[in-house]
Structure formats: C-alpha cells, structure tokens
Design a protein around this motif. Structure first.
Motif, PDB file in Angstrom:
ATOM      1  N   PRO A   1       0.750  -1.079  -0.252  1.00 45.61           N
ATOM      2  CA  PRO A   1       0.207  -0.236   0.332  1.00 45.61           C
ATOM      3  C   PRO A   1       1.446   1.623  -0.042  1.00 45.61           C
ATOM      4  CG  PRO A   1      -0.404  -1.898   1.562  1.00 45.61           C
ATOM      5  CD  PRO A   1       0.697  -2.235   1.011  1.00 45.61           C
ATOM      6  N   PRO A   2       0.417   2.202  -0.277  1.00 48.36           N
ATOM      7  CA  PRO A   2       0.966   3.282  -0.749  1.00 48.36           C
ATOM      8  C   PRO A   2       1.446   4.222   1.279  1.00 48.36           C
ATOM      9  CG  PRO A   2      -1.235   4.234  -1.012  1.00 48.36           C
ATOM     10  CD  PRO A   2      -0.736   2.528  -0.489  1.00 48.36           C
ATOM     11  N   ALA A   3       2.617   4.348   1.113  1.00 52.17           N
ATOM     12  CA  ALA A   3       3.250   4.998   2.563  1.00 52.17           C
ATOM     13  C   ALA A   3       2.354   5.999   3.270  1.00 52.17           C
ATOM     14  CB  ALA A   3       4.804   5.078   2.307  1.00 52.17           C
ATOM     15  N   VAL A   4       1.694   6.865   2.292  1.00 51.46           N
ATOM     16  CA  VAL A   4       1.107   7.909   3.002  1.00 51.46           C
ATOM     17  C   VAL A   4      -0.134   7.536   1.451  1.00 51.46           C
ATOM     18  CG1 VAL A   4       0.445  10.170   3.151  1.00 51.46           C
ATOM     19  CG2 VAL A   4       3.446   9.248   3.872  1.00 51.46           C
ATOM     20  N   PRO A   5      -1.084   7.353   1.740  1.00 48.25           N
ATOM     21  CA  PRO A   5      -2.117   7.418   1.081  1.00 48.25           C
ATOM     22  C   PRO A   5      -3.064   8.449   0.737  1.00 48.25           C
ATOM     23  CG  PRO A   5      -3.065   5.730   3.038  1.00 48.25           C
ATOM     24  CD  PRO A   5      -1.536   6.194   2.859  1.00 48.25           C
ATOM     25  N   LEU A   6      -3.332   9.546  -0.118  1.00 51.36           N
ATOM     26  CA  LEU A   6      -4.656   9.588  -0.142  1.00 51.36           C
ATOM     27  C   LEU A   6      -5.700   9.676   0.505  1.00 51.36           C
ATOM     28  CD1 LEU A   6      -4.166  12.933  -1.776  1.00 51.36           C
ATOM     29  CD2 LEU A   6      -6.186  12.082  -3.717  1.00 51.36           C
ATOM     30  N   ALA A   7      -6.120  10.574   1.451  1.00 55.02           N
ATOM     31  CA  ALA A   7      -7.241  10.998   2.215  1.00 55.02           C
ATOM     32  C   ALA A   7      -7.939  11.904   2.372  1.00 55.02           C
ATOM     33  CB  ALA A   7      -6.841  10.092   3.809  1.00 55.02           C
ATOM     34  N   GLY A   8      -9.985  12.242   1.996  1.00 51.35           N
ATOM     35  CA  GLY A   8     -10.021  12.785   2.146  1.00 51.35           C
ATOM     36  C   GLY A   8     -11.602  11.989   2.445  1.00 51.35           C
ATOM     37  N   PRO A   9     -12.286  12.980   2.918  1.00 48.88           N
ATOM     38  CA  PRO A   9     -13.927  12.572   2.537  1.00 48.88           C
ATOM     39  C   PRO A   9     -14.682  11.898   1.661  1.00 48.88           C
ATOM     40  CG  PRO A   9     -13.554  15.035   2.725  1.00 48.88           C
ATOM     41  CD  PRO A   9     -12.440  14.701   1.956  1.00 48.88           C
ATOM     42  N   ARG A  10     -15.459  11.170   1.872  1.00 53.16           N
ATOM     43  CA  ARG A  10     -15.785  10.366   1.559  1.00 53.16           C
ATOM     44  C   ARG A  10     -18.064  10.523   0.546  1.00 53.16           C
ATOM     45  NH1 ARG A  10     -17.840   6.472   7.171  1.00 53.16           N
ATOM     46  NH2 ARG A  10     -18.585   8.700   7.217  1.00 53.16           N
ATOM     47  N   VAL A  11     -17.567   9.977  -0.321  1.00 53.63           N
ATOM     48  CA  VAL A  11     -18.694  10.249  -1.800  1.00 53.63           C
ATOM     49  C   VAL A  11     -19.835  10.261  -1.461  1.00 53.63           C
ATOM     50  CG1 VAL A  11     -18.596  10.676  -4.636  1.00 53.63           C
ATOM     51  CG2 VAL A  11     -16.351  10.678  -3.572  1.00 53.63           C
ATOM     52  N   GLY A  12     -20.414  11.242  -1.577  1.00 52.48           N
ATOM     53  CA  GLY A  12     -21.505  11.039  -2.433  1.00 52.48           C
ATOM     54  C   GLY A  12     -22.939  10.485  -0.781  1.00 52.48           C
ATOM     55  N   ILE A  13     -22.078  10.995  -0.134  1.00 57.09           N
ATOM     56  CA  ILE A  13     -23.609  10.137   1.501  1.00 57.09           C
ATOM     57  C   ILE A  13     -23.604  11.815   1.597  1.00 57.09           C
ATOM     58  CG2 ILE A  13     -21.843   8.636   2.190  1.00 57.09           C
ATOM     59  CD1 ILE A  13     -20.514  10.458   4.108  1.00 57.09           C
ATOM     60  N   THR A  14     -24.558  11.717   2.918  1.00 58.55           N
ATOM     61  CA  THR A  14     -25.363  13.021   3.227  1.00 58.55           C
ATOM     62  C   THR A  14     -24.855  13.564   4.920  1.00 58.55           C
ATOM     63  OG1 THR A  14     -27.373  11.937   3.279  1.00 58.55           O
ATOM     64  CG2 THR A  14     -27.155  13.052   1.387  1.00 58.55           C
ATOM     65  N   LYS A  15     -24.542  12.583   5.315  1.00 58.07           N
ATOM     66  CA  LYS A  15     -24.642  12.420   7.212  1.00 58.07           C
ATOM     67  C   LYS A  15     -23.093  12.449   7.428  1.00 58.07           C
ATOM     68  CE  LYS A  15     -28.327  10.490   7.327  1.00 58.07           C
ATOM     69  NZ  LYS A  15     -29.203   8.766   7.019  1.00 58.07           N
ATOM     70  N   ALA A  16     -22.100  12.638   8.447  1.00 63.03           N
ATOM     71  CA  ALA A  16     -20.878  12.394   8.342  1.00 63.03           C
ATOM     72  C   ALA A  16     -20.436  12.788   6.691  1.00 63.03           C
ATOM     73  CB  ALA A  16     -20.081  10.996   9.511  1.00 63.03           C
ATOM     74  N   VAL A  17     -20.149  14.157   6.415  1.00 61.72           N
ATOM     75  CA  VAL A  17     -19.476  14.293   5.238  1.00 61.72           C
ATOM     76  C   VAL A  17     -18.136  14.555   5.982  1.00 61.72           C
ATOM     77  CG1 VAL A  17     -21.850  14.412   3.713  1.00 61.72           C
ATOM     78  CG2 VAL A  17     -20.618  16.405   5.476  1.00 61.72           C
ATOM     79  N   GLU A  18     -17.729  15.123   6.879  1.00 65.52           N
ATOM     80  CA  GLU A  18     -16.286  15.692   7.078  1.00 65.52           C
ATOM     81  C   GLU A  18     -15.484  14.575   7.465  1.00 65.52           C
ATOM     82  OE1 GLU A  18     -18.167  15.844   9.111  1.00 65.52           O
ATOM     83  OE2 GLU A  18     -18.076  15.415  11.099  1.00 65.52           O
TER      84      GLU A  18
END
Length: 202
Positions: free
Chosen positions: A166-183
């Motif tokens: 796996p990448p040593a530092v994966p790109l992380a961000g908010p999940r797509v297409g959801i309406t709750k816990a969006v952050e």
DNA sequence: CATACGATTGACT
DNA sequence: GTCAATCGTATGA
C-alpha cells in the motif's frame, strides 16, 4: 495468502491495507482482475454506514465474519461491493470504489458496453472502465448473487497480493456521495503524482 | 399499504 | 455545471 485475521482490524486500517491489492473475479473460467486504488471505510456507529441503525436483512453480512463480500444495490441501478472487516457483530465494511484494470480487459469493456471505446483507444487506457463502485462491479461481473461469499474460499471473487505494498502515505479525504458525517476523512486513494495527486491528506 | 430516500452513473445544457 | 433513471429498503400510517 490472506488469513481471516487480516480482515479483523477496523475498517479504516483495512481500507488502507487493501490499496494496491488485486481483486480477482473468475466467472465461467474467465478471470478478470484489477488493482484496488480507491476505498472507503464504514463503521458501526457511523451515521453514513448501512449499519448505523442496527442489523437488518440487507446489512446482515456486515455483521458476520470478516473477509466476506457485502454487495448491495445502489440507487436501484448499480451494485456496490464491500469487504467485511472487524469482529463478528461489529458491522463494518470497506467499500471498493475503484480499480485499475489488470487482466480480462476485453471482457470488462464488453460488460461495460465500451467495446467501441476500447477499439479506438486500446484496452489499457479507457479511464471510465472501473473508476467507481458501480462501474467496478459491472466490469468484474459482481452482482447481488455474490453477496455474502467468502473471499477466502476459491469462490469466484478473491483477493491477491502480488507484492505491491500500500502507499506509504495514502491520499485521504471525505467520502463521496453521502449526506451524513460528510467531513469524516475515510476515503483512501493510491496517489498518482502524474495526475497532480500529492500523497498528503487534506 | 404508502412513501421517501439513497455509499451512482451517464446523458445533456 | 444540472438532472433523470430506477427499485430495494426502511419507516410510518
């Protein structure tokens, strides 16, 4: 190659560990595979998770043993595939969001209805072959019939580790297409510097 | 029984 | 950028 305990960790850990692993689907003697490049984690007390309101008939597989496949119908149209994680009763899974096609490209293109595109561009460079959870399932031929299958069985759908970490530092961000816990930053990607994706979380 | 709502995609302006 | 397709599931009467 994978053991049950490998999937017994919490979903965000497994979501990262699954990056760069190979997803292999064999149906009718034809094998299609791709490298997992994007995942999302869903936990039990996660408002965006199917298991947030407890166990139901649909999400029962998520409450079962880890290392099984949870497939659900999205928007009445598309199938989405997940890997169950954690302990029995936890209700967690990792959504498989995108793969980079590796084998069986012609079959995948045919399933996706993109044969003409492949004829024009060559099979290796169709960017829309499996770059989404619904597209991934359509390309690989994963359907609701595969819900609940054990990834450790030699039963059609399986995972392989060909040595790419796996990448040593994966790109992380908010999940797509959801309406709750969006952050909540539980979407993980293999960084592709050539496309301007730098290996650092937002 | 009625109905609102998606862990999405593709077509179109 | 906007928007419709399409149906299983969950929820409430």
């Amino acid at each position: 190659m994978f053991e049950r305990t490998w999937f017994g960790r919490d979903a965000p850990d497994v979501a990262i560990a699954l990056l760069n692993k190979l997803l292999v689907v064999s149906v009718g003697g034809v094998a299609c595979s791709g490298r997992i490049i994007e995942t999302e984690a869903y936990l039990r007390h996660d408002p965006a998770s199917h298991t947030f309101n407890g166990e139901t008939q649909r999400n029962a597989v998520m409450f079962g043993p880890p290392g099984h496949l949870y497939v659900y119908l999205s928007y009445g149209i598309h199938q989405c595939a997940n890997v169950v994680t954690g302990a029995v009763g936890d209700g967690q899974a990792v959504l498989l969001r995108a793969i980079e096609p590796v084998a069986g490209l012609e079959t995948m293109a045919a399933r996706r209805g993109r044969i003409n595109r492949v004829r024009d561009l060559g099979p290796a460079v169709d960017p829309d072959l499996a770059n989404g959870p619904g597209k991934l399932c359509q390309a690989l031929g994963i359907t609701g019939d595969d819900n609940g299958i054990d990834l450790l069985d030699a039963s059609g759908v399986s995972l392989r580790d060909d040595g790419v970490p796996p990448p040593a530092v994966p790109l992380a961000g908010p999940r797509v297409g959801i309406t709750k816990a969006v952050e909540v930053p539980w979407r993980f990607r293999v960084p592709r510097p050539e496309r301007g994706e730098l290996p650092s979380p937002r």
